[in-house]
Write an enzyme that holds these catalytic residues in place. Sequence first.
Site, short mmCIF file in Angstrom:
data_model
loop_
_atom_site.label_atom_id
_atom_site.label_comp_id
_atom_site.label_asym_id
_atom_site.label_seq_id
_atom_site.Cartn_x
_atom_site.Cartn_y
_atom_site.Cartn_z
N LEU A 126 0.84 -1.08 0.01
CA LEU A 126 -0.21 -0.01 0.05
C LEU A 126 0.89 1.14 0.03
O LEU A 126 1.62 1.49 1.02
CB LEU A 126 -0.84 -0.06 1.29
CG LEU A 126 -1.88 1.08 1.32
CD1 LEU A 126 -2.96 1.16 0.26
CD2 LEU A 126 -2.60 1.32 2.59
N HIS A 230 5.93 3.26 11.83
CA HIS A 230 6.27 4.50 11.18
C HIS A 230 5.16 5.67 10.95
O HIS A 230 4.13 5.29 11.05
CB HIS A 230 6.72 4.17 9.99
CG HIS A 230 7.91 4.99 9.14
ND1 HIS A 230 7.05 6.48 8.60
CD2 HIS A 230 8.94 5.20 8.98
CE1 HIS A 230 8.09 7.00 7.93
NE2 HIS A 230 9.31 6.34 8.41
#
Length: 338
Positions: A126, A230
């Site tokens: 993605l 992240h």
Amino acid sequence: MMILRPIQQCDYPALLKIAHESGHGFTSLPNNEALLQKKIDHSVSSFAKSASHPGDEGYLFVLEDSETGEVVGTSAIEAAVGLDDAFYHYHLSKAIHSSRTLDVYKAVDILTLCNDYTGATELCTLFLRDGYRKNNNGKLLSKARFMFIKQHQERFAETVIAEMRGVSNENGDSPFWQWLEEHFFSMDFPTADYLTGIGQKVFIAELMPKYPIYVNLLSKDAQAVIGKVHDNTRPAIELLKSEGFTFNGYVDIFDAGPTVEAKVGNIATIRNANNFTVKIGDNSGNTPVMLANDKLNDFRATVAQLNFDATSAELTLPQAMADALHLQAGDVVTATSL
């Protein structure tokens, strides 16, 4: 109009550009021209393949701006992971150290190398380019995969997982990997991540510690990022949580990013999406609706603002939208409000 569709051979230059932009930690799109072409070839053959159960198929989608023809994002589904190459995770659990004699009781966290997700369906790859991270583009890129799974459930496993990108800095340095590198490996995180991305995983089995790792023996920096994502991945994991995905203690062996999972029947989009018979006509409204045709290698999905009644048997689509989705009057379209 933004359209999600299967990747084609002509999309190679766009995929190469996205691989450059995605940076370190994005294992499923390594910056390797031969491997990227191989991924396209594999996806094209997977969409064309007849399948009655999940196997080694990989379905790679791209998000295209229909006005410019520009490819601005990717997402993918691996039908069943770990069937050809071992699929590793660390599982975070607890070990109990106790002594009645000394009146000591202590629970400590441990990480155990495992292959527990072998055979699961994986959501992966993605990525959405910076200028397009707005409106409902991210939702379309991610959620349309659930529409595809709903329409072709025989091709996918009962358990669906997604590995989320873990914490690393702008240079690609991972605090978790730095500890592993110091004690077990002699390569930096970007190199290890790249080798995994191009399929060279044998070094994992050869060099990874075989016994459980006591978390409290890791550096403080390494401990702090276990199960954390992240910053760029936060929207993606929140979206998956809203779909019913949960974190059950499995983390990536390189950056300790979390892996989340859900049963197909518990995924919100799969539960809530319904099939409608297509009518052609004017339809403007204020409900954001995700729509997808029920085709395989001609799959198309988009998001549009429509007047939407989930209880109706029919759904009216403007001609231009029907054309973009490769639909005609009387065809079946799958839709759900966002």
